[in-house]
Motif scaffolding. Sequence first.
Motif, PDB file in Angstrom:
ATOM      1  N   VAL A  20       0.859  -1.166   0.131  1.00 17.43           N
ATOM      2  CA  VAL A  20       0.083   0.153   0.081  1.00 17.43           C
ATOM      3  C   VAL A  20       0.661   1.269  -0.091  1.00 17.43           C
ATOM      4  CG1 VAL A  20      -1.917  -1.016   1.116  1.00 17.43           C
ATOM      5  CG2 VAL A  20      -0.025   0.063   2.470  1.00 17.43           C
ATOM      6  N   LYS A  21       2.086   1.238   0.076  1.00 15.31           N
ATOM      7  CA  LYS A  21       2.992   2.178   0.155  1.00 15.31           C
ATOM      8  C   LYS A  21       2.938   3.442  -0.800  1.00 15.31           C
ATOM      9  CE  LYS A  21       7.141   0.350  -2.120  1.00 15.31           C
ATOM     10  NZ  LYS A  21       8.224  -0.394  -1.717  1.00 15.31           N
ATOM     11  N   ASP A  22       2.271   2.998  -2.043  1.00 15.54           N
ATOM     12  CA  ASP A  22       2.179   4.046  -3.138  1.00 15.54           C
ATOM     13  C   ASP A  22       0.740   4.495  -3.191  1.00 15.54           C
ATOM     14  OD1 ASP A  22       4.553   3.715  -3.942  1.00 15.54           O
ATOM     15  OD2 ASP A  22       4.267   1.826  -4.986  1.00 15.54           O
ATOM     16  N   LYS A  23      -0.217   3.925  -2.298  1.00 15.80           N
ATOM     17  CA  LYS A  23      -1.639   4.512  -2.288  1.00 15.80           C
ATOM     18  C   LYS A  23      -2.238   4.666  -1.037  1.00 15.80           C
ATOM     19  CE  LYS A  23      -3.151  -0.372  -2.889  1.00 15.80           C
ATOM     20  NZ  LYS A  23      -3.853  -1.318  -3.617  1.00 15.80           N
ATOM     21  N   LEU A  24      -1.526   5.427  -0.032  1.00 18.71           N
ATOM     22  CA  LEU A  24      -1.680   5.664   1.239  1.00 18.71           C
ATOM     23  C   LEU A  24      -2.957   6.476   1.236  1.00 18.71           C
ATOM     24  CD1 LEU A  24       1.877   5.990   2.838  1.00 18.71           C
ATOM     25  CD2 LEU A  24       0.014   4.252   3.236  1.00 18.71           C
ATOM     26  N   LYS A  25      -3.035   7.397   0.229  1.00 21.65           N
ATOM     27  CA  LYS A  25      -4.292   8.268   0.020  1.00 21.65           C
ATOM     28  C   LYS A  25      -5.705   7.490  -0.400  1.00 21.65           C
ATOM     29  CE  LYS A  25      -2.434  11.639   1.722  1.00 21.65           C
ATOM     30  NZ  LYS A  25      -2.265  11.429   3.139  1.00 21.65           N
ATOM     31  N   ASP A  26      -5.721   6.376  -0.583  1.00 20.10           N
ATOM     32  CA  ASP A  26      -6.840   5.514  -1.123  1.00 20.10           C
ATOM     33  C   ASP A  26      -7.498   5.197   0.006  1.00 20.10           C
ATOM     34  OD1 ASP A  26      -5.309   6.001  -3.578  1.00 20.10           O
ATOM     35  OD2 ASP A  26      -5.597   3.701  -4.293  1.00 20.10           O
ATOM     36  N   SER A  27      -8.920   5.086  -0.207  1.00 19.76           N
ATOM     37  CA  SER A  27      -9.648   4.584   0.807  1.00 19.76           C
ATOM     38  C   SER A  27      -9.440   3.148   1.176  1.00 19.76           C
ATOM     39  CB  SER A  27     -11.120   4.667   0.324  1.00 19.76           C
ATOM     40  OG  SER A  27     -12.015   3.791   1.199  1.00 19.76           O
ATOM     41  N   GLY A  28      -9.447   2.880   2.609  1.00 22.51           N
ATOM     42  CA  GLY A  28      -9.212   1.627   3.233  1.00 22.51           C
ATOM     43  C   GLY A  28     -10.102   0.679   2.421  1.00 22.51           C
ATOM     44  N   LEU A  29     -11.481   0.999   2.328  1.00 25.81           N
ATOM     45  CA  LEU A  29     -12.346   0.157   1.915  1.00 25.81           C
ATOM     46  C   LEU A  29     -12.133  -0.437   0.556  1.00 25.81           C
ATOM     47  CD1 LEU A  29     -15.530   2.247   3.120  1.00 25.81           C
ATOM     48  CD2 LEU A  29     -14.884   0.174   3.726  1.00 25.81           C
ATOM     49  N   ALA A  30     -11.055   0.209  -0.332  1.00 28.50           N
ATOM     50  CA  ALA A  30     -10.722  -0.356  -1.517  1.00 28.50           C
ATOM     51  C   ALA A  30      -9.746  -1.537  -1.575  1.00 28.50           C
ATOM     52  CB  ALA A  30      -9.896   0.651  -2.244  1.00 28.50           C
ATOM     53  N   LEU A  31      -9.272  -1.930  -0.315  1.00 23.34           N
ATOM     54  CA  LEU A  31      -8.539  -2.997  -0.446  1.00 23.34           C
ATOM     55  C   LEU A  31      -9.240  -4.396  -0.146  1.00 23.34           C
ATOM     56  CD1 LEU A  31      -6.097  -1.647   2.569  1.00 23.34           C
ATOM     57  CD2 LEU A  31      -5.543  -1.651   0.209  1.00 23.34           C
ATOM     58  N   SER A  32      -8.597  -5.514  -0.402  1.00 22.28           N
ATOM     59  CA  SER A  32      -9.317  -6.668  -0.423  1.00 22.28           C
ATOM     60  C   SER A  32      -9.493  -6.973   1.031  1.00 22.28           C
ATOM     61  CB  SER A  32      -8.332  -7.736  -1.105  1.00 22.28           C
ATOM     62  OG  SER A  32      -7.228  -7.896  -0.098  1.00 22.28           O
ATOM     63  N   GLY A  33     -10.325  -8.145   1.241  1.00 20.96           N
ATOM     64  CA  GLY A  33     -10.777  -8.536   2.750  1.00 20.96           C
ATOM     65  C   GLY A  33      -9.400  -8.764   3.481  1.00 20.96           C
ATOM     66  N   GLY A  34      -8.445  -9.377   3.082  1.00 13.88           N
ATOM     67  CA  GLY A  34      -7.075  -9.827   3.780  1.00 13.88           C
ATOM     68  C   GLY A  34      -6.427  -8.729   4.087  1.00 13.88           C
ATOM     69  N   GLN A  35      -6.241  -7.670   3.002  1.00 15.30           N
ATOM     70  CA  GLN A  35      -5.490  -6.419   3.314  1.00 15.30           C
ATOM     71  C   GLN A  35      -6.456  -5.775   4.177  1.00 15.30           C
ATOM     72  OE1 GLN A  35      -5.564  -5.261  -0.901  1.00 15.30           O
ATOM     73  NE2 GLN A  35      -3.259  -5.510  -1.196  1.00 15.30           N
ATOM     74  N   GLN A  36      -7.782  -5.371   4.018  1.00 16.92           N
ATOM     75  CA  GLN A  36      -8.403  -4.834   5.220  1.00 16.92           C
ATOM     76  C   GLN A  36      -8.008  -5.317   6.549  1.00 16.92           C
ATOM     77  OE1 GLN A  36     -12.567  -4.635   4.339  1.00 16.92           O
ATOM     78  NE2 GLN A  36     -12.173  -3.343   2.600  1.00 16.92           N
ATOM     79  N   GLN A  37      -8.083  -6.480   6.830  1.00 11.63           N
ATOM     80  CA  GLN A  37      -7.726  -7.308   8.163  1.00 11.63           C
ATOM     81  C   GLN A  37      -6.431  -6.675   8.428  1.00 11.63           C
ATOM     82  OE1 GLN A  37      -9.433  -7.390  10.593  1.00 11.63           O
ATOM     83  NE2 GLN A  37     -10.418  -9.534  10.768  1.00 11.63           N
ATOM     84  N   ARG A  38      -5.619  -6.913   7.861  1.00 14.99           N
ATOM     85  CA  ARG A  38      -3.917  -6.315   8.275  1.00 14.99           C
ATOM     86  C   ARG A  38      -4.083  -4.999   8.225  1.00 14.99           C
ATOM     87  NH1 ARG A  38      -0.371  -8.099   3.863  1.00 14.99           N
ATOM     88  NH2 ARG A  38      -2.292  -8.815   2.718  1.00 14.99           N
TER      89      ARG A  38
END
Lengths: 302, 309, 274
Positions: free
Chosen positions: C151-169
Amino acid sequence: MTTQTPLTDAKSSDFQVNLSGRYKIDTIFAIATWSAIAISILVLVTLLLSVLIEGFPRLSWSFLTNFPSRKPEEAGLLSALAGTIWMMVTITAIAFPLGVGAGIYLEEFAKDSWLGRVIEININNLAGVPSIIYGLLGLQVFVRFMEPLTGGRSIISGALTLALLILPIIIVSTRESLRAIPDSLRQAGFALGATEWQVISRQVLPIAFPGILTGTILALSRAIGETAPLITIGALTFISFLPENLQSPFTVLPIQVYNWVSRPQQEFHVNSAAGIIVLMVVLLMMNGTAVLLRNKFQKQRG
Amino acid sequence: MTSDFSSSNSNLWQPNRQASKRVQFAVKTVFAIFALVSVATTIGIVLTLVFETFEFFREVSLWHFLTDTKWTPLFSSAQFGIFVLISATLMTSGIAILVALPLGLLAAICLSEYATAKTRAIIKPILEILAGVPTVVYGYFALLFVTPLLQTFIPVQGFNALSAGLVLGIMITPLVASLSEDAIYSVPQSLRDGSYALGATKRETIVSVILPAALSGIVSSVILAISRAIGETMIVTLAAGQNPRLGLNPLVPVMTMTAFIVQVSLGDTPAGSLAYKTIYAVGMTLFLITLALNIFSFWFVRRFREKYD
Amino acid sequence: MVSTNKSYVTTPEDLVTEAVLRAKDVNVYYGSNLAVRDVSLDIPYNQVVAFIGPSGCGKSTILRCFNRMNDLVASARVQGKITFHGQDLYGSGVDPVEMRRRIGMVFQKPNPFPKSIYDNVAFGARINGYTGDLDELVEDSLRKSALWDEVKDKLKDSGLALSGGQQQRLCIARAIAISPEVILMDEPCSALDPISTLKVEELIHELKQQYTIVIVTHNMQQASRVSDLTAFYNAEATETGGKVGYLVEYNRTEVIFQNPTQEATQAYVSGRFG
């Protein structure tokens, strides 16, 4: 168990939690939200009291049974009250079958169809159209265009205009009432070999009916309180007689109130306050009926 | 149909399938026509407005309509500067939203987050009563209660945009409150838990997590309320006055778009006259503004709605 | 199936001295219903403790007592004593807001806030008055939760745009950004696919270097893979038709899985019920 952290590691000491300051703001915030409620209630109470104090002494039997007059102390609500009752009946006769039928069609026959979606978007848009625009429609179509049928600025023109105004509300509440009925009930009917309409008319509608009726009464109370569309179609005239048929000219309670408020004389303002009390009592009775129905309905389902 | 399933008593069952189907078809057709009435209403509104507006612009140029600084359609030297009316509408609606946004939003937060179920059950019906008060009653209140009250401490005239705007704000507060409350209430509990688990207080959870999560619903409720304020007629007609005046002074009488339509409707205006066409041109302007707001709200909700499963 | 009615097996003796959290005779009620009874156990420092057991056995309920999330449920009532570093967690001197900063939590379903990835991680630090460098803290937390590279290149993106596993991390990063001492995990992998689950499990291994972790799980393999200690809870029917949970056995994970003293534990870990 060695700890390896290449980067900075926040410690508890890096936090200045400042709980007392945060809780202070929390308290202020909570007070602000409660104040908003308090102000709303206070305004409502002020409004009702100012009307009651001004208008209550003016209420009398003759106030209800007199025709409007140029003399404030002789003026009464009779023609407005009669007009409102005529409107109530006529609007119901038009909007109830139309709205319920359309609601049934959209919820039971045309669910997820192309036409259903178009109508749904359309209804959402209609809900955002100012009521005075309906007045302009009514003026052009019912008063001018269909004058030979409606008699111009008549009860039927006004009722048609307001029926169109509240149609979306009735459709939406019909659909909601139908949606609340579990599909298993419909499937049970189909499994016995019934057609869609047989299932709807004999099993679904009787259960949904109280809900539909509640929604209709609430919509109707909206129509009864409307003033602007009726002024637009030209209902604001001096009416000192009772309507005889659907083509009669008419006045209604909110218009009579408007008329009196807009007069400069204080005596007419008193009349308008008294008129508001009568109007609010009528609306309260309608809403009360709706709430009673709703409570009864919920108990049955619960 | 019968022979295959024949049983000893099959002749007892003689449903009139043909008739049932015919009834079903008839009902379906009639109800479809009923449903189309709403579409016809929209078409009727658009056609009426477009037709009369077109007629209007055959007599008055669009340029004058947009640039005149006076609104005197009933005078012999008629001028048609629509912005005179729009400025009054903007002023009353602007004041209204300044009242309704904080009041409605805070009330919504209170109902959803602070009030117990019991308190909610008492307060919500009160807000419903406030929402059900006919607008002519609010007009009475604005003209005969709020204006005299204001006059005791600020120099407002008998008709003014301020008192109309304030009361308009009270009128749309329940709308903002109830729709925003729906949006706030439907924010999933898991987000609240997540915030509390990080050591947030209640207010921090509400302001930083719940409100952003409910943003699309809150914005759409506010836009709907603005659009209701812009189209509202009786309060502004009664309390704001009938004086077309360009400018944003809330202490003097002004005339909103809706008040103008009422003013013309009160007189006897023959169809086909310029005054008659003018109310349709004003109505068209009103319609387009509210339509634009609705489209914006629709777009905003689609663009910013957070999806939670 | 014969199950004992008393949870007499509690904390392994040699771990008692190092307890971070200690529950003593805890009962939890919802309204007038007893949901869990008589739980006593110690959570030792820098260990991973797994709570296992059939659904309805109260393992999540007990977990939520450790950071007083049950306070948020109006009808919930906690009896008994829970201490955090020897201090009564429900005592008058303890503020739940301050306490929750020190005992973090990760939930069953990923629940990132509708904010940017950066703001999700920074949220807890901001409200709790973090005085260090926020950018560094965000990067550090995301690195520790093995999400930084993704995620280092998209820190400004919404957290909801991540996949389920990424969201949990992301939720784990959010929890560790406020440097808690304990992380409570309520079935953190139940909504994730196997690959994401593996990543989170690896992460738990990393995190136990620094944090004490309590993890509720449905998955016995997961418990045996990630935990040092395991507590087995069971539920029994009450006379009124409800269910009440209780702690059956608590011991080193290998003991629970290979040589439990209780028959019910044996039956559960060998997959005969639950």
